[in-house]
Enzyme design. Structure first.
Site, PDB file in Angstrom:
ATOM      1  N   HIS A  96       1.490   4.448  -2.834  1.00  0.00           N
ATOM      2  CA  HIS A  96       1.601   5.908  -2.729  1.00  0.00           C
ATOM      3  C   HIS A  96       2.820   6.427  -3.491  1.00  0.00           C
ATOM      4  O   HIS A  96       2.770   7.478  -4.131  1.00  0.00           O
ATOM      5  CB  HIS A  96       1.696   6.323  -1.264  1.00  0.00           C
ATOM      6  CG  HIS A  96       0.392   6.275  -0.533  1.00  0.00           C
ATOM      7  ND1 HIS A  96      -0.751   6.886  -1.012  1.00  0.00           N
ATOM      8  CD2 HIS A  96       0.044   5.703   0.652  1.00  0.00           C
ATOM      9  CE1 HIS A  96      -1.742   6.679  -0.155  1.00  0.00           C
ATOM     10  NE2 HIS A  96      -1.287   5.969   0.855  1.00  0.00           N
ATOM     11  N   HIS A 152       0.827  -1.200   0.000  1.00  0.00           N
ATOM     12  CA  HIS A 152       0.000   0.000   0.000  1.00  0.00           C
ATOM     13  C   HIS A 152       0.869   1.261   0.000  1.00  0.00           C
ATOM     14  O   HIS A 152       0.618   2.200  -0.771  1.00  0.00           O
ATOM     15  CB  HIS A 152      -0.908   0.001   1.230  1.00  0.00           C
ATOM     16  CG  HIS A 152      -1.692   1.258   1.410  1.00  0.00           C
ATOM     17  ND1 HIS A 152      -2.924   1.471   0.825  1.00  0.00           N
ATOM     18  CD2 HIS A 152      -1.418   2.390   2.107  1.00  0.00           C
ATOM     19  CE1 HIS A 152      -3.373   2.663   1.153  1.00  0.00           C
ATOM     20  NE2 HIS A 152      -2.476   3.245   1.943  1.00  0.00           N
ATOM     21  N   GLU A 153       1.886   1.285   0.853  1.00  0.00           N
ATOM     22  CA  GLU A 153       2.771   2.454   0.898  1.00  0.00           C
ATOM     23  C   GLU A 153       3.537   2.602  -0.412  1.00  0.00           C
ATOM     24  O   GLU A 153       3.781   3.720  -0.872  1.00  0.00           O
ATOM     25  CB  GLU A 153       3.735   2.342   2.082  1.00  0.00           C
ATOM     26  CG  GLU A 153       3.062   2.317   3.446  1.00  0.00           C
ATOM     27  CD  GLU A 153       2.094   3.473   3.660  1.00  0.00           C
ATOM     28  OE1 GLU A 153       2.313   4.557   3.094  1.00  0.00           O
ATOM     29  OE2 GLU A 153       1.099   3.286   4.385  1.00  0.00           O
TER      30      GLU A 153
END
Length: 228
Positions: free
Chosen positions: A103, A99-100
């Site tokens: 980003h 998920h990071e």
């Protein structure tokens, strides 16, 4: 804290939702932290694979202390992964790390909502500091325009939360696309999805709290105007 009917009607339910979302993300992460990935890759490796799958290079991946303190810092183009994610091979760690990395991919690709969120951060910070003093002065001095200016200042915080929701959902979508392209292990896919869904609900809850507070302030100011 000033308690009024609008706090009870609007804000308190949103706060309870936020507390539930926070407890849910912690319990979900804990549950799937005990489920190991069949690929035996760490969170750090998971993040790197998401970056490479999207043709993104030059992003640093670092360890940071704390629990669920994972984040992407666009100022230094760095992904920082927490104690329970960086070197863990659990499906929870893989999901959070991916998920990071999502980003970081957003940042590299110029994802519009992320760019807009970064653009309004300075205004949001200023508005958060000025909102309540302006509203209180407007009410005490019977100067509606000051109170309305305070509401406008506070609304930037709500706008920030509103933009954050699609940014977070999109990062999770990118993460799951990368995970599903590398494994067909149902336990890993299910675990990562559950963790990311629970995390996403915390941002929805944060938006609900901000929106509830905004509506509360509008009702208080309008009530004061009618009394005057």
């Amino acid at each position: 804290m000033f308690i009024d009917q609008w706090y009870i009607i609007l804000v308190l339910p949103a706060i309870l939702l936020s507390l539930w979302a926070s407890a849910n993300v912690n319990s979900t992460f804990k549950k799937y932290s005990s489920v190991m990935s069949s690929r035996y890759i760490t969170g750090a490796e998971s993040a790197r694979r998401v970056l490479e799958a999207n043709g993104v290079y030059g992003v640093q991946i670092e360890h940071v202390s704390g629990n669920l303190t994972d984040h992407f810092d666009p100022r230094t183009n760095t992904i920082r992964l927490s104690d329970s994610v960086y070197s863990s091979t659990s499906v929870a760690a893989i999901g959070v790390a991916a998920h990071e990395a999502g980003h970081a991919v957003q940042y590299a690709k110029g994802y519009a909502p992320m760019k807009f969120r970064a653009f309004i951060i300075p205004v949001t910070n200023i508005g958060s500091n000025l909102a309540m003093p302006l509203i209180l002065l407007g009410i005490v001095l019977s100067m509606p325009f000051l109170a309305e200016l305070g509401i406008l200042a506070f609304s930037f915080s709500t706008l920030f939360q509103l933009v954050t929701v699609p940014v977070e959902f999109n990062a999770s979508k990118r993460a799951m696309a990368a995970i599903e392209s590398e494994t067909d292990d149902p336990s890993e896919i299910k675990g990562a999805k559950k963790v990311l869904k629970a995390a996403a609900l915390t941002y929805v809850a944060a938006l609900a709290v901000s929106l509830a507070n905004l509506l509360r302030l509008i009702m208080i100011v309008n009530g004061g105007r009618r009394r005057n």
